[in-house]
Design a protein around this motif. Sequence first.
Motif, PDB file in Angstrom:
ATOM      1  N   UNK A   9     -49.575  36.623  35.627  1.00  0.00           N
ATOM      2  CA  UNK A   9     -49.135  37.906  35.079  1.00  0.00           C
ATOM      3  C   UNK A   9     -48.507  38.721  36.201  1.00  0.00           C
ATOM      4  N   UNK A  10     -47.218  38.980  36.055  1.00  0.00           N
ATOM      5  CA  UNK A  10     -46.556  39.804  37.076  1.00  0.00           C
ATOM      6  C   UNK A  10     -46.585  39.187  38.453  1.00  0.00           C
ATOM      7  N   UNK A  11     -46.574  37.848  38.505  1.00  0.00           N
ATOM      8  CA  UNK A  11     -46.559  37.170  39.801  1.00  0.00           C
ATOM      9  C   UNK A  11     -45.127  36.707  40.102  1.00  0.00           C
ATOM     10  N   UNK A  12     -44.521  37.262  41.139  1.00  0.00           N
ATOM     11  CA  UNK A  12     -43.138  36.928  41.536  1.00  0.00           C
ATOM     12  C   UNK A  12     -42.215  36.911  40.323  1.00  0.00           C
ATOM     13  N   UNK A  13     -41.572  35.748  40.033  1.00  0.00           N
ATOM     14  CA  UNK A  13     -40.610  35.723  38.931  1.00  0.00           C
ATOM     15  C   UNK A  13     -41.286  35.533  37.569  1.00  0.00           C
TER      16      UNK A  13
END
Length: 367
Positions: A9-13
């Motif tokens: 969740x909401x990690x890099x791309x």
Amino acid sequence: MRVERLELLGFRSYRDATVDFAPRFTAVLGENGQGKTNLLEAIGYLSRLSSFRGAPPSAMVAASQVASADQPRQAVIRGQLRDGRREVLVEAELPIEGRPRVLVNRQPLRRRADLLKSFQVSVFMPDDLELVKEGPALRRSYLDEILVSARPSMAAVVAEVDKILRQRNVLLKQVGRRLSSETTLTLDVWDERLDAAGSRLAEHRVELLAQLQPYVIEAYDKVASRSESVTLRYLSSWREMGLADALRASRDDDVRRQVSLVGPHRDDMEVRLAGMDSRHQASQGEQRSLAFALRLAAHRFVTDEIGVAPVLLLDDIFSELDPGRSAALLGALPEAQVILTSATPLPKGADPELVLEVHDGSVTAAG
Ligand SMILES: Nc1ncnc2c1ncn2[C@@H]1O[C@H](COP(=O)(O)OP(=O)(O)OP(=O)(O)O)[C@@H](O)[C@H]1O
Ligand SMILES: [Mg+2]
């Protein structure tokens, strides 16, 4: 050890992605910049609690998350892992500022050593070439990583040496090239602690080199398809004298230069291939095979020590190899869960159970 499912969740791309992995062999394919390495980085984080690319947590929080006012300014990595029959849920929250939070089976993680008992990874990437070519820092981390993987309690020793050195260097900066009787006493205390922890760390590294050597020879045979003598030697300026004496002898210089000049943080591992220094005399191809052999040897050694194979994360390893070497490498892969990425079609002989395609931060199973 295995990763069965990864949620990002909401990690890099990745805004919101769930990825399932095959028990044995998953290939992750996609063009450049689509998020393949990001995926491996997230898996690696669940074991190392740091990025294998050396990125700070703030770089791993998705830009969209940072920009938006109503999103939590953090990344979440959730991994359903398996260690034999035991299921382990590891959840990491990486805020843009402040300390990451890690839960294991919904309980706060106290020591990283506790995590290493259930989940470990071995990472292979093209940058590993630097392990052979560059300065000693990477080789020291290589050794320390293996020590910690094989004996998680070593994490405390490595951290202790780190901490002492940091504080000793702060003191050396503070005293401004002149010791008072008071700062002399404080430095004496740091030296005593550095002697204890630093000598212990170096002893462990030396012992490790001896144990590792046959593994490296065997791995090099497989990877390079030729037998060559490989010897590992620990290089240290102070071990003969002992660290306590060496610190005493170096004190004036340390004070003058305002940094700790002797200790395990200055040591190195020399790797000789066919009697020659691999750093300065081996060819690029030989260096690449050697780097790979060092990683493979570490993986096998740790597997033998802990009795279970860490997950192999292979990032883009075929990109620099000719077909012959790629095939040798595939043949040399040990029994373990393998997750590999590639921006080009897989070489002949690669037979993954599951192929995932990554495009712009979304992952789909290829039919
Ligand atoms: N914090 C972030 N927020 C949003 N996007 C990011 C963030 N960090 C990296 N990216 C994006 O992730 C992409 C890189 O992903 P990654 O390194 O996984 O690519 P890759 O598929 O491994 O590519 P290559 O084949 O070139 O190695 C970049 O295009 C970058 O824009
Ligand atoms: Mg990549």
